[in-house]
Write a protein that holds these residues in place. Structure first.
Motif, PDB file in Angstrom:
ATOM      1  N   LEU A  50      14.512 -28.961  58.203  1.00 18.28           N
ATOM      2  CA  LEU A  50      13.836 -30.148  57.599  1.00 18.28           C
ATOM      3  C   LEU A  50      12.393 -29.411  57.461  1.00 18.28           C
ATOM      4  O   LEU A  50      11.482 -29.971  56.620  1.00 18.28           O
ATOM      5  CB  LEU A  50      13.490 -31.324  58.382  1.00 18.28           C
ATOM      6  CG  LEU A  50      14.926 -32.202  58.681  1.00 18.28           C
ATOM      7  CD1 LEU A  50      14.860 -33.518  59.320  1.00 18.28           C
ATOM      8  CD2 LEU A  50      15.452 -32.425  57.083  1.00 18.28           C
ATOM      9  N   PHE A  51      11.919 -28.788  58.212  1.00 15.52           N
ATOM     10  CA  PHE A  51      10.692 -28.048  57.990  1.00 15.52           C
ATOM     11  C   PHE A  51      10.281 -27.101  57.111  1.00 15.52           C
ATOM     12  O   PHE A  51       9.243 -26.795  56.574  1.00 15.52           O
ATOM     13  CB  PHE A  51      10.306 -27.485  59.504  1.00 15.52           C
ATOM     14  CG  PHE A  51       9.671 -28.236  60.497  1.00 15.52           C
ATOM     15  CD1 PHE A  51       8.630 -29.000  60.005  1.00 15.52           C
ATOM     16  CD2 PHE A  51       9.849 -28.360  61.731  1.00 15.52           C
ATOM     17  CE1 PHE A  51       8.178 -30.059  60.957  1.00 15.52           C
ATOM     18  CE2 PHE A  51       9.829 -29.370  62.580  1.00 15.52           C
ATOM     19  CZ  PHE A  51       8.815 -30.187  62.299  1.00 15.52           C
ATOM     20  N   LEU A  52      11.580 -26.661  56.377  1.00 14.33           N
ATOM     21  CA  LEU A  52      11.366 -25.901  55.216  1.00 14.33           C
ATOM     22  C   LEU A  52      10.931 -26.875  54.148  1.00 14.33           C
ATOM     23  O   LEU A  52      10.748 -26.374  52.896  1.00 14.33           O
ATOM     24  CB  LEU A  52      12.621 -25.116  54.802  1.00 14.33           C
ATOM     25  CG  LEU A  52      12.774 -24.045  56.110  1.00 14.33           C
ATOM     26  CD1 LEU A  52      14.326 -23.483  55.718  1.00 14.33           C
ATOM     27  CD2 LEU A  52      11.813 -23.022  55.996  1.00 14.33           C
ATOM     28  N   ALA A  53      11.204 -27.906  54.194  1.00 12.30           N
ATOM     29  CA  ALA A  53      10.869 -29.121  53.228  1.00 12.30           C
ATOM     30  C   ALA A  53       9.242 -29.506  53.139  1.00 12.30           C
ATOM     31  O   ALA A  53       8.825 -30.116  52.218  1.00 12.30           O
ATOM     32  CB  ALA A  53      11.477 -30.375  53.298  1.00 12.30           C
ATOM     33  N   VAL A  54       8.502 -29.028  53.997  1.00 11.56           N
ATOM     34  CA  VAL A  54       7.197 -29.449  54.105  1.00 11.56           C
ATOM     35  C   VAL A  54       6.138 -28.819  52.918  1.00 11.56           C
ATOM     36  O   VAL A  54       6.647 -27.981  52.632  1.00 11.56           O
ATOM     37  CB  VAL A  54       6.363 -29.321  55.439  1.00 11.56           C
ATOM     38  CG1 VAL A  54       7.129 -29.691  56.542  1.00 11.56           C
ATOM     39  CG2 VAL A  54       6.192 -27.636  55.608  1.00 11.56           C
ATOM     40  N   PRO A  55       5.264 -29.657  52.420  1.00 12.17           N
ATOM     41  CA  PRO A  55       4.607 -29.093  51.481  1.00 12.17           C
ATOM     42  C   PRO A  55       3.743 -27.887  51.557  1.00 12.17           C
ATOM     43  O   PRO A  55       3.209 -27.849  52.908  1.00 12.17           O
ATOM     44  CB  PRO A  55       3.504 -30.192  51.126  1.00 12.17           C
ATOM     45  CG  PRO A  55       3.983 -31.378  51.638  1.00 12.17           C
ATOM     46  CD  PRO A  55       4.956 -30.989  52.680  1.00 12.17           C
ATOM     47  N   LEU A  56       3.633 -26.637  51.144  1.00  6.23           N
ATOM     48  CA  LEU A  56       2.978 -25.613  51.533  1.00  6.23           C
ATOM     49  C   LEU A  56       1.963 -25.548  51.332  1.00  6.23           C
ATOM     50  O   LEU A  56       1.361 -26.020  50.264  1.00  6.23           O
ATOM     51  CB  LEU A  56       3.673 -24.376  50.886  1.00  6.23           C
ATOM     52  CG  LEU A  56       5.255 -23.951  51.240  1.00  6.23           C
ATOM     53  CD1 LEU A  56       5.585 -22.750  50.738  1.00  6.23           C
ATOM     54  CD2 LEU A  56       5.275 -23.797  52.841  1.00  6.23           C
TER      55      LEU A  56
ATOM     56  N   TYR B  24       1.414 -22.728  59.383  1.00  2.00           N
ATOM     57  CA  TYR B  24       0.256 -23.559  59.180  1.00  2.00           C
ATOM     58  C   TYR B  24       0.728 -24.872  58.367  1.00  2.00           C
ATOM     59  O   TYR B  24       0.086 -25.814  58.769  1.00  2.00           O
ATOM     60  CB  TYR B  24      -0.648 -22.702  58.572  1.00  2.00           C
ATOM     61  CG  TYR B  24      -1.865 -23.633  57.772  1.00  2.00           C
ATOM     62  CD1 TYR B  24      -2.989 -24.114  58.948  1.00  2.00           C
ATOM     63  CD2 TYR B  24      -2.200 -24.039  56.744  1.00  2.00           C
ATOM     64  CE1 TYR B  24      -4.026 -24.779  58.561  1.00  2.00           C
ATOM     65  CE2 TYR B  24      -3.324 -24.877  56.312  1.00  2.00           C
ATOM     66  CZ  TYR B  24      -4.242 -25.221  57.489  1.00  2.00           C
ATOM     67  OH  TYR B  24      -5.126 -26.045  57.083  1.00  2.00           O
ATOM     68  N   SER B  25       1.578 -24.651  57.417  1.00  3.50           N
ATOM     69  CA  SER B  25       1.886 -25.947  56.810  1.00  3.50           C
ATOM     70  C   SER B  25       2.610 -26.975  57.493  1.00  3.50           C
ATOM     71  O   SER B  25       2.297 -28.110  57.562  1.00  3.50           O
ATOM     72  CB  SER B  25       3.031 -25.502  55.742  1.00  3.50           C
ATOM     73  OG  SER B  25       2.126 -24.657  54.692  1.00  3.50           O
ATOM     74  N   VAL B  26       3.479 -26.449  58.360  1.00  2.00           N
ATOM     75  CA  VAL B  26       4.273 -27.458  59.414  1.00  2.00           C
ATOM     76  C   VAL B  26       3.032 -28.241  60.262  1.00  2.00           C
ATOM     77  O   VAL B  26       3.175 -29.413  60.655  1.00  2.00           O
ATOM     78  CB  VAL B  26       5.227 -26.695  60.299  1.00  2.00           C
ATOM     79  CG1 VAL B  26       5.863 -27.395  61.408  1.00  2.00           C
ATOM     80  CG2 VAL B  26       6.371 -26.141  59.506  1.00  2.00           C
ATOM     81  N   LYS B  96      -0.310 -29.215  44.374  1.00  3.74           N
ATOM     82  CA  LYS B  96      -0.336 -27.980  44.102  1.00  3.74           C
ATOM     83  C   LYS B  96       0.067 -27.121  45.347  1.00  3.74           C
ATOM     84  O   LYS B  96      -0.849 -26.920  46.183  1.00  3.74           O
ATOM     85  CB  LYS B  96      -1.660 -27.469  43.615  1.00  3.74           C
ATOM     86  CG  LYS B  96      -1.579 -27.316  42.234  1.00  3.74           C
ATOM     87  CD  LYS B  96      -3.025 -27.002  41.442  1.00  3.74           C
ATOM     88  CE  LYS B  96      -3.578 -25.807  42.225  1.00  3.74           C
ATOM     89  NZ  LYS B  96      -5.156 -25.750  41.626  1.00  3.74           N
ATOM     90  N   GLU B  97       1.159 -26.317  45.163  1.00  7.44           N
ATOM     91  CA  GLU B  97       1.541 -25.536  46.309  1.00  7.44           C
ATOM     92  C   GLU B  97       1.121 -24.079  45.669  1.00  7.44           C
ATOM     93  O   GLU B  97       1.501 -23.822  44.497  1.00  7.44           O
ATOM     94  CB  GLU B  97       3.042 -25.691  46.514  1.00  7.44           C
ATOM     95  CG  GLU B  97       3.549 -26.996  47.150  1.00  7.44           C
ATOM     96  CD  GLU B  97       5.012 -27.026  47.734  1.00  7.44           C
ATOM     97  OE1 GLU B  97       5.661 -26.018  47.599  1.00  7.44           O
ATOM     98  OE2 GLU B  97       5.226 -27.771  48.281  1.00  7.44           O
ATOM     99  N   PHE B 108       9.850 -12.577  50.392  1.00  8.65           N
ATOM    100  CA  PHE B 108      10.336 -13.725  51.476  1.00  8.65           C
ATOM    101  C   PHE B 108      10.196 -14.949  51.007  1.00  8.65           C
ATOM    102  O   PHE B 108      11.171 -15.744  51.053  1.00  8.65           O
ATOM    103  CB  PHE B 108       9.610 -13.303  52.672  1.00  8.65           C
ATOM    104  CG  PHE B 108       9.989 -14.520  53.754  1.00  8.65           C
ATOM    105  CD1 PHE B 108      11.045 -14.374  54.432  1.00  8.65           C
ATOM    106  CD2 PHE B 108       9.119 -15.493  54.042  1.00  8.65           C
ATOM    107  CE1 PHE B 108      11.366 -15.364  55.249  1.00  8.65           C
ATOM    108  CE2 PHE B 108       9.369 -16.393  55.017  1.00  8.65           C
ATOM    109  CZ  PHE B 108      10.407 -16.245  55.686  1.00  8.65           C
ATOM    110  N   ALA B 109       8.861 -15.105  50.029  1.00  8.45           N
ATOM    111  CA  ALA B 109       8.899 -16.543  49.609  1.00  8.45           C
ATOM    112  C   ALA B 109       9.688 -16.943  48.751  1.00  8.45           C
ATOM    113  O   ALA B 109      10.218 -17.986  48.341  1.00  8.45           O
ATOM    114  CB  ALA B 109       7.110 -16.503  48.919  1.00  8.45           C
TER     115      ALA B 109
END
Lengths: 84, 180
Positions: A50-56, B24-26, B96-97, B108-109
């Motif tokens: 689920l953490f892969l879904a967070v806004p980057l 950082y995003s998490v 905006k990501e 990787f991205a």
């Protein structure tokens, strides 16, 4: 607690949402039950995804500098004794 | 990871360039405060630098391990400091990501972007009340009891929503889970 009861609350446990009493009961059960342990791992993997879904959002470049500087300080052989 | 245990600074930089944005995003998603998120990210990476052996490959893929560790540290911070303001939800229209090519490790991205799409879709497809309890628990660090209070719903209802929602997520993410 029986497997069927644990099965009903394992997902919440994997999400870190169980209250302390429930968490303790689950942990006691898991200590003796490989089957529920396997089910928990499946829940935990789904939760972790689920953490892969967070806004980057890109961190500031400053953060990279700070982390690298600190790592370089701690990585020095003379400071090894201070790290945990 | 093996190189990290030899205190290889270049390996550490590569690791940061690959996972820094995610970590950082998490942390930001959970804490909702950039400064706190930076502290959480810094501590997460430095702990790894100090003791890379914390990661046990037998217990799953590195990225999920790293993000769970980040989440737990961030939730601890939020619980210690108290909650500040309402957080955006994951399934809000994405702001905006950084495009894949803007992330420090583009290859990787790009690889990650497919998995991200699948997970976001799986979450978005959940009934709203199930998605809400899962997000409050996992991203915001509330217990079931607290969620029941927040939503003014019986505890049993919250438990059922979590269970049903997670069951659907596991089904929707089955192919991703096989690779973990």
């Amino acid at each position: 607690m029986k497997c069927a009861d644990v099965g009903k609350i394992l997902d919440a446990y994997a999400l870190g949402a169980s209250g302390p009493g429930e968490a303790k009961a689950i942990e006691e059960h898991l200590a003796d039950c490989l089957r529920c342990w396997g089910r928990l791992r499946e829940s935990q993997k789904a939760a972790a995804l689920l953490f892969l879904a967070v806004p980057l959002k890109e961190p500031r470049e400053e953060l990279r500098r700070r982390i690298m500087a600190q790592a370089a300080r701690e990585g020095h052989p003379e400071s090894q004794g201070q790290v945990e | 990871m093996a190189r990290l245990s030899h205190r290889d600074m270049t390996a550490f930089e590569t690791l940061y360039d690959r996972y820094g944005t995610l970590v950082y995003s998490v942390a930001l998603r959970v804490t909702a405060e950039p400064e706190v998120a930076e502290d959480v990210a810094q501590e997460t990476f430095l702990r790894l630098w100090r003791s890379p052996e914390r990661y046990d490959p037998d217990r799953g893929r590195f990225v999920t391990w790293l993000l769970s560790a980040t989440r737990n540290r961030a939730v601890d911070q939020v619980r210690t400091r108290g909650r500040r303001r309402k957080r955006e939800t994951t399934t809000d229209t994405p702001q905006k990501e950084p495009a894949a090519t803007q992330m420090a490790d583009p290859a990787f991205a790009a690889q990650l972007s497919d998995v991200r799409h699948t997970v976001r879709t799986a979450l978005r497809d959940l009934p709203a009340e199930q998605r809400q309890v899962i997000e409050l628990a996992y991203y915001d660090g509330y217990t079931q009891q607290e969620i029941a209070g927040l939503l003014k719903q019986p505890l049993g209802t919250v438990k059922t929503r979590i269970r049903l929602g997670m069951r659907k997520l596991r089904a929707a993410l089955a192919s991703e889970l096989k690779e973990l």
